[in-house]
Design a protein around this motif. Sequence first.
Motif, PDB file in Angstrom:
ATOM      1  N   ASP A 244       0.821  -1.323   0.022  1.00 61.11           N
ATOM      2  CA  ASP A 244       0.139   0.041  -0.113  1.00 61.11           C
ATOM      3  C   ASP A 244       0.854   1.376   0.085  1.00 61.11           C
ATOM      4  OD1 ASP A 244      -1.974   1.853   0.317  1.00 61.11           O
ATOM      5  OD2 ASP A 244      -2.968   1.062   1.859  1.00 61.11           O
ATOM      6  N   THR A 245       0.982   1.836  -1.194  1.00 57.94           N
ATOM      7  CA  THR A 245       2.013   2.955  -1.263  1.00 57.94           C
ATOM      8  C   THR A 245       1.234   4.184  -1.601  1.00 57.94           C
ATOM      9  OG1 THR A 245       2.289   2.140  -3.730  1.00 57.94           O
ATOM     10  CG2 THR A 245       3.845   1.091  -2.028  1.00 57.94           C
ATOM     11  N   ALA A 246      -0.059   4.278  -1.663  1.00 54.27           N
ATOM     12  CA  ALA A 246      -0.777   5.412  -2.299  1.00 54.27           C
ATOM     13  C   ALA A 246      -0.274   6.725  -1.534  1.00 54.27           C
ATOM     14  CB  ALA A 246      -2.117   5.259  -1.919  1.00 54.27           C
ATOM     15  N   LEU A 247      -0.242   6.576  -0.163  1.00 53.12           N
ATOM     16  CA  LEU A 247       0.022   8.155   0.528  1.00 53.12           C
ATOM     17  C   LEU A 247       1.764   8.474   0.235  1.00 53.12           C
ATOM     18  CD1 LEU A 247      -1.362   7.428   4.036  1.00 53.12           C
ATOM     19  CD2 LEU A 247      -2.036   9.164   2.168  1.00 53.12           C
ATOM     20  N   ALA A 248       2.678   7.188   0.188  1.00 51.01           N
ATOM     21  CA  ALA A 248       3.919   7.698  -0.026  1.00 51.01           C
ATOM     22  C   ALA A 248       4.042   8.091  -1.595  1.00 51.01           C
ATOM     23  CB  ALA A 248       4.754   6.315   0.040  1.00 51.01           C
ATOM     24  N   GLU A 249       3.514   7.770  -2.384  1.00 52.83           N
ATOM     25  CA  GLU A 249       3.435   8.125  -3.817  1.00 52.83           C
ATOM     26  C   GLU A 249       2.972   9.726  -3.883  1.00 52.83           C
ATOM     27  OE1 GLU A 249       2.174   6.850  -8.289  1.00 52.83           O
ATOM     28  OE2 GLU A 249       1.102   5.879  -6.708  1.00 52.83           O
TER      29      GLU A 249
END
Length: 403
Positions: free
Chosen positions: A243-248
């Motif tokens: 789950d990388t959405a926030l990091a992206e």
Amino acid sequence: MSHIIVIGAGQAGASLVAKLRNEGFEGEITLIGAESVPPYQRPPLSKAYLLGDMALERLFLRPESFYADQNIALRLGQAVTGIDPVAKTVTLTDEVIGYDQLALTTGSAPRRLPSAIGGDMDGVFVVRTLADVDAMAHLVREGARALIVGGGYIGLEAAAVAAKRGVKVTLVEMADRILQRVACSQTSDFFRALHTGHGVDIREGVGLERLTGEGGRVTGAVLSDGSQLELDLVVAGVGIMPDTALAEQAGLTLDNGIAVNELGQTSDPAIWAAGDCASFPHRGTRIRLESVPNAIDQAECVASNMMGAQQDYVPKPWFWSDQYDVKLQIAGLNTGFDRVVRRRGDKGAVSFWYFQDDRLLAVDAMNDPRAYMIGKRLIDAGKTAPPELVADPDADLKALLRG
């Protein structure tokens, strides 16, 4: 006073905040979770909990009172909508909170079946959260008909629980064999025999063409070989994604997850990451480990480093899976193996030892905790075992630990 925010209230997030307090951090800590329940164990969800052998409260990693007692602000059922690394703020639905350091323990999200083939119909499930399992529980009953899509450990564990509940289970795997991505053919053979012995219809080299339904609810499936099934439920066990959405959104570097250095820092030195969502350097490459032990160990290492320890994270990979009356324990990583040695244990126990040339890489042990522990200790110590010695059930492998 310094404020640390941790986004993601799973195993890694819970471990990280507990370690911060244990290490003497006296500043503010805020742990934010999207689910409305305190941090809990995920592995028992699809096993003991779904079978009714574990109460909800026993899933919790710690009593909810722990967080208040440790002066940890537990923000549950809250969605983080953005991170501003320049302003050092986290935006919730209706609030903006400042941080001095931030840790992302956002975990992973299950791959879902495409809506184009009916994956959005009622009766189609994934196994990841408490809500997922609660939603399917009433359908996992005697006489029901289930399709499991995917022959990895997630799919096989779901098949085992369903079969134990009296469900008629068909499992399809597009690859040539179950567990093809993660295990040797010998381990695949072992678990294929185990499941077929419990009545599971395993179809390898067969994919899902489409699901069929009535009134928005799944009632059947058409498989890639043309066969058709009548169904009451479908479980997708086709893997997970970090789950990388926030990091992206925050502009952090991604590389098969949120890329961190040996300490657990992202490309922004004030932001850290640990657990399923993080990829890290290991033996000249970059890996990401999806396991409870890694979530705990890496999160605790990051917590120490957030307080200045400057300690490199060195993983000691191990995994497990429970299926029927078999406990699989895995030590090490088998990437690059070119030889597998079988070792026979007592009372039907067996283990498969992976080698690259003569170097021991990993061990799969089925109901053989002794083989697992010896293999793990050898691997952790950087030692190996002569393959011919491993193959001899009368040989004392423990002597290798003293060598």
